[in-house]
Design a protein around this motif. Structure first.
Motif, PDB file in Angstrom:
ATOM      1  N   GLU A   1       0.847  -1.236   0.089  1.00 18.54           N
ATOM      2  CA  GLU A   1      -0.091   0.055  -0.062  1.00 18.54           C
ATOM      3  C   GLU A   1       0.958   1.247  -0.061  1.00 18.54           C
ATOM      4  O   GLU A   1       1.903   1.299   0.927  1.00 18.54           O
ATOM      5  N   GLY A   2       0.674   2.288  -0.872  1.00 21.07           N
ATOM      6  CA  GLY A   2       1.503   3.374  -1.008  1.00 21.07           C
ATOM      7  C   GLY A   2       2.897   3.121  -1.537  1.00 21.07           C
ATOM      8  O   GLY A   2       3.497   4.334  -1.554  1.00 21.07           O
ATOM      9  N   MET A   3       3.179   2.039  -1.903  1.00 17.91           N
ATOM     10  CA  MET A   3       4.777   1.896  -2.442  1.00 17.91           C
ATOM     11  C   MET A   3       4.774   2.584  -3.747  1.00 17.91           C
ATOM     12  O   MET A   3       4.000   2.834  -4.492  1.00 17.91           O
ATOM     13  N   ARG A   4       5.965   3.155  -3.897  1.00 17.09           N
ATOM     14  CA  ARG A   4       6.456   4.128  -5.030  1.00 17.09           C
ATOM     15  C   ARG A   4       7.616   3.325  -5.648  1.00 17.09           C
ATOM     16  O   ARG A   4       8.489   3.255  -5.083  1.00 17.09           O
ATOM     17  N   VAL A   5       7.381   3.017  -6.860  1.00 17.46           N
ATOM     18  CA  VAL A   5       8.399   2.481  -7.622  1.00 17.46           C
ATOM     19  C   VAL A   5       8.434   3.100  -9.110  1.00 17.46           C
ATOM     20  O   VAL A   5       7.670   3.734  -9.456  1.00 17.46           O
ATOM     21  N   SER A   6       9.791   2.914  -9.535  1.00 19.78           N
ATOM     22  CA  SER A   6       9.969   3.617 -10.898  1.00 19.78           C
ATOM     23  C   SER A   6      10.599   2.685 -11.887  1.00 19.78           C
ATOM     24  O   SER A   6      11.804   1.889 -11.581  1.00 19.78           O
ATOM     25  N   LEU A   7       9.918   2.778 -13.241  1.00 21.51           N
ATOM     26  CA  LEU A   7      10.710   2.211 -14.357  1.00 21.51           C
ATOM     27  C   LEU A   7      11.771   3.026 -14.956  1.00 21.51           C
ATOM     28  O   LEU A   7      12.739   2.564 -15.622  1.00 21.51           O
ATOM     29  N   LYS A   8      11.394   4.288 -14.910  1.00 24.44           N
ATOM     30  CA  LYS A   8      12.224   5.447 -15.572  1.00 24.44           C
ATOM     31  C   LYS A   8      13.415   5.805 -14.659  1.00 24.44           C
ATOM     32  O   LYS A   8      14.222   6.746 -15.448  1.00 24.44           O
ATOM     33  N   ALA A   9      13.509   5.830 -13.647  1.00 21.76           N
ATOM     34  CA  ALA A   9      14.731   6.128 -12.900  1.00 21.76           C
ATOM     35  C   ALA A   9      15.801   5.732 -13.633  1.00 21.76           C
ATOM     36  O   ALA A   9      16.009   4.691 -13.998  1.00 21.76           O
ATOM     37  N   ALA A  10      17.043   6.505 -13.377  1.00 27.75           N
ATOM     38  CA  ALA A  10      18.099   6.449 -14.333  1.00 27.75           C
ATOM     39  C   ALA A  10      19.047   5.274 -13.732  1.00 27.75           C
ATOM     40  O   ALA A  10      19.404   4.275 -14.616  1.00 27.75           O
ATOM     41  N   HIS A  11      18.895   4.763 -12.686  1.00 29.15           N
ATOM     42  CA  HIS A  11      19.694   3.710 -12.103  1.00 29.15           C
ATOM     43  C   HIS A  11      18.931   2.355 -12.461  1.00 29.15           C
ATOM     44  O   HIS A  11      19.611   1.346 -12.894  1.00 29.15           O
ATOM     45  N   ALA A  12      17.501   2.426 -12.466  1.00 26.14           N
ATOM     46  CA  ALA A  12      16.789   1.175 -12.996  1.00 26.14           C
ATOM     47  C   ALA A  12      17.092   1.080 -14.465  1.00 26.14           C
ATOM     48  O   ALA A  12      17.240  -0.100 -15.037  1.00 26.14           O
ATOM     49  N   VAL A  13      16.926   2.005 -15.422  1.00 26.16           N
ATOM     50  CA  VAL A  13      17.325   2.130 -16.534  1.00 26.16           C
ATOM     51  C   VAL A  13      18.704   1.536 -16.873  1.00 26.16           C
ATOM     52  O   VAL A  13      18.881   0.756 -17.612  1.00 26.16           O
ATOM     53  N   ASP A  14      19.738   2.200 -16.276  1.00 26.04           N
ATOM     54  CA  ASP A  14      20.997   1.488 -16.485  1.00 26.04           C
ATOM     55  C   ASP A  14      21.135   0.006 -16.075  1.00 26.04           C
ATOM     56  O   ASP A  14      21.890  -0.654 -16.923  1.00 26.04           O
TER      57      ASP A  14
END
Length: 801
Positions: A84-97
């Motif tokens: 609940e309320g978790m925030r994740v990102s596909l576009k963050a630079a570290h995840a992209v790298d």
């Protein structure tokens, strides 16, 4: 956002993916919730059916810290449970790298064979590389290479393309429960293959082609007549090779069927199909497929054959025509034949054998709440009577899904059964003993009989909440089906049956009790001297072949319509070739009573004006009412059109109309629970009938002979018998005996046996097989047809030099 109860009773909440709110169910992984919301997170090892593993790390997302001051971190979304309320990102630079690093490492050793790769157009690796990047290679060193293996006539092996996602072994070992394919080696030298060259033994091995994301395992049959996938014409279809009715997607080009793949349908087969369904389509391309009409032994045009058929049927006396439909023909063809014979006051059945007809009717009557494949896989305990693998492989596969998570399987079988190795409890008996065993088990379950051994056999089911009972109608016969239904009731279990071929349930809806016996008796007495056979081979294969063969000389006229060459078609006075099931539209009704329409590949986009009927799957293959068939060279009719055209040329224009009325009433008023069929009055109107009228003959008393056991395998089905690649995997033809019986008679594997049956004699090689009960002879369906024997019949034999 406050949590709320989901549709299935599980709590739901919301997390945020790049600030987009994504609802999730309790315990759901981020990748699954995102997929349900229409967002495809890049991945390799994840598969909707296989679940999460975390081996590839391509599904990396950045998880924002919950507490101030903590650093964000990359996590594999297939192993990260949504909160609940978790925030994740596909576009963050570290995840992209991180994702690009995975792609770059994978591509380090990948071969430069994209221009000629069989996976072209469907390559998941290529899709992910384009989506994730980088679009170029920096590595210029020598690539890792492997030696490929021969894996049989169905699967081609190209190990250099492997990206170590483990999908292949996860499917093969964990889901199909196979043990002849594994992972060998370590680090970046992991090898996926067998201990030695040889055909894969699983009847579900072809699914490796679809689960592999890079083309390590490709379709060996398809590559012999290869076409780029974007050049294939496809249409939604239904597999015609057993009663499960798996959804498929056949692909054709330039008038030839090139391949068949799974079409995911959660109501039926979900993500997989068996090898019979994937490779059995080869009957459409074999050299001896009949494509030319024939009259009195000479090749003629289709138009001439239809005229000749109409003329000879018109010459028949009233009531002197009988018709044999088929459990492998669609509803349209059977309905048309039923309608034609009703107008001619003739005799109709879809079943060549009265005992099999009774078994199908009984099984259909008891299948009002048959479990789906998904429900079987989720059962807490399963009881199986018969060999599911030979009769309905995907029912076997569904049982394996329950077994793989530790659910108990109780197996009652009369012959070799691949599921035996996975059974927690099992009992092998002769065919004659099976009925008594089931009846005694029922009495034990109801407390009417005390038997410690049988109580122990049922023990795994007693403590289970969600129980499933499955049987093979052809093995059980009508008495066995009824007894198994009583056992399921005593156990409080869901009940389902594997029926013979794709449309056995549908033909039970069109038949009356005793139709098969009436047709045989009318022919034997001489009342019916003209026979129409649609999509069946009563003279050459299947139960009752001996009785039908004896009738051939009494018939003045035999008309056969079929899409494959058979013994019966070779003896026909008039033969009319038909389209294959991928070349027509139609309807099958599966083992659970689910009616499914399938489309014609080349006319899936309607360009023929055949849109005059209600939005109903039955009408997928019907032309406008009263429209004549216009045969021309190079095009074959489907069964419905051919039969209706014969009726039109006989001056019976209402044949087609009556068939459509029958179809309309059936599909717009689904069968009432507890009812199984339709009868047709003189006007062609359909009326539901009660299943209580089903009758059958009791099994004969045991004599002094040896009982016959059917030794089926996953390709022993009429259409699949014309698929050379499947047939190359068939076990050696012969007569099988238990090793103890072989030794007791002083024989060995070099011996031959001369068998005598009601339909003839046959000399076969002797094969010792522990899968056969003592005192039985294991025969293939084809050998049984030659001898005129059914399963459970008695034969005499003697050693032959």
């Amino acid at each position: 956002m406050a949590r709320r109860a989901g549709a299935e009773g599980r709590l739901m909440g919301t997390f945020y993916l790049d600030e987009r709110p994504i609802p999730f169910e309790e315990g759901e992984y981020v990748i699954d919730a995102a997929r349900r919301a229409g967002i495809e997170i890049p991945h390799f090892c994840y598969h909707p059916a296989l679940g999460s593993l975390g081996a590839c790390r391509l599904c990396m997302v950045q998880l924002e810290p919950a507490r101030e001051g903590d650093r964000p971190r990359n996590m594999a979304s297939c192993l990260l449970k949504a909160g609940e309320g978790m925030r994740v990102s596909l576009k963050a630079a570290h995840a992209v790298d991180a994702r690009q690093s995975v792609i770059e490492e994978v591509m380090t050793n990948h071969p430069h064979d994209c221009p000629v790769c069989d996976e072209g157009g469907e390559c998941h690796l290529q899709n992910m590389t384009v989506e994730v990047g980088p679009p170029y290679r920096r590595y210029e060193g020598a690539k890792r290479t492997f030696v490929n293996q021969y894996l049989g006539p169905l699967i081609w092996h190209t190990m250099d393309r492997c990206i170590t996602c483990y999908r292949c072994v996860r499917f093969y070992q964990d889901h199909a429960l196979g043990d002849d394919l594994g992972a060998f080696g370590s680090r970046n030298r992991v090898y996926f293959g067998r201990h030695e060259n040889g055909p894969l033994e699983s009847p579900f091995a072809g699914n490796l082609v679809e689960v592999c994301p890079t083309g390590v395992f490709t379709d060996r049959v398809y590559r012999r007549h290869y076409s780029r996938v974007w050049d294939l014409q496809t249409a939604p279809s239904v597999c015609p090779h057993c009663s499960v009715g798996c959804n498929t997607l056949p692909g054709a080009r330039e008038g030839s069927l090139r391949r068949v793949v799974n079409r995911a349908n959660r109501r039926v087969n979900e993500w997989f199909i068996c090898d019979r369904g994937r490779y059995g389509h080869r009957y459409t391309e074999v050299e001896d497929r009949p494509r030319t009409a024939r009259v009195d032994g000479r090749d003629v045009s289709l138009d001439e054959a239809l005229d000749a058929a109409a003329q000879r049927l018109s010459e028949a006396a009233d009531g002197s025509i009988a018709g044999l439909g088929s459990v492998r023909e669609d509803m349209e063809g059977n309905a048309a034949l039923r309608s034609l014979l009703a107008v001619l006051h003739g005799w109709y059945t879809a079943h060549p054998n009265p005992d099999l007809e009774a078994a199908i009717a009984e099984a259909a009557a008891l299948s009002t709440q048959a479990p789906t494949l998904a429900e079987i896989g989720q059962a807490d305990a399963v009881l199986v009577a018969g060999d599911l693998t030979g009769h309905a492989p995907m029912l076997d596969f569904a049982v394996r899904q329950a077994v793989r998570v530790g659910r108990p399987l109780v197996l009652l079988h009369t012959g070799p059964a691949p599921l035996a190795r996975h059974a927690q409890r099992r009992r092998q008996v002769t065919p004659r003993e099976l009925l008594g065993l089931i009846e005694t088990l029922c009495a034990t379950a109801e407390g009417r009989v005390e038997d410690d051994d049988l109580a122990a056999l049922l023990e795994p089911l007693r403590g289970a909440r969600n129980r499933v009972v499955l049987g093979v109608a052809e093995t059980l016969g009508a008495p066995g089906c009824r007894a198994l239904g009583q056992l399921a009731g005593a156990l409080g279990a869901r009940l389902g049956f594997a029926l013979p071929n794709a449309n056995a349930f549908g033909t039970a809806l069109l038949s009356r009790p005793g139709d098969s016996e009436r047709v045989l008796e009318s022919a034997e007495s001489g009342r019916a001297d003209r026979l129409i056979v649609l999509g069946a081979d009563p003279l050459g294969s299947g139960a009752g072949a001996g009785r039908w063969a004896a009738l051939r000389e009494r018939l003045n006229f035999l008309l056969v319509l079929d899409c494959v060459r058979t013994t019966t078609s070779e003896q026909a006075d008039i033969f009319i070739p038909l389209t294959a099931f991928t070349e027509r539209a139609g309807t099958f009704v599966n083992y659970a009573g689910l009616a499914q329409g399938f489309a014609r590949i080349e006319e899936f986009v309607d360009q023929t004006g055949r849109g005059d009927h209600p939005a109903n799957p039955f009408y997928a293959g019907l032309g406008p009412v009263g429209s004549p068939l216009a045969p021309h060279d190079g095009h074959l009719p489907d069964a419905f059109d051919a039969i209706c055209e014969i009726g039109r040329r006989m001056g019976l224009g209402r044949v087609q109309r009556n068939a459509e009325i029958l179809a309309y009433q059936f599909f717009n008023e689904p069968p009432t629970p507890g009812r199984t069929g339709i009868t047709v009055d003189a006007a062609g109107f359909a009326h539901l009938r009660d299943s209580a009228a089903v009758d059958y003959r009791p099994p004969p008393e045991p004599g002094g002979g040896w009982q016959v056991v059917m030794t089926t395998w996953y390709g022993d089905e009429h259409l699949a018998l014309h698929a050379p690649e499947l047939q190359s995997l068939a076990p050696r033809e012969g007569v099988r005996m238990h090793p103890d019986d072989v030794a007791a008679h002083g024989l060995d594997d070099a011996a031959h046996v001369l068998l005598s049956g009601p339909g003839g004699r046959s000399r076969l090689a002797l094969i010792a097989d522990a899968g056969c009960p003592r005192g039985t002879l294991g025969l293939s369906r084809a050998s049984m047809a030659v001898l005129g024997a059914d399963e459970g019949d008695e034969l005499t034999w003697e050693a032959s030099a």
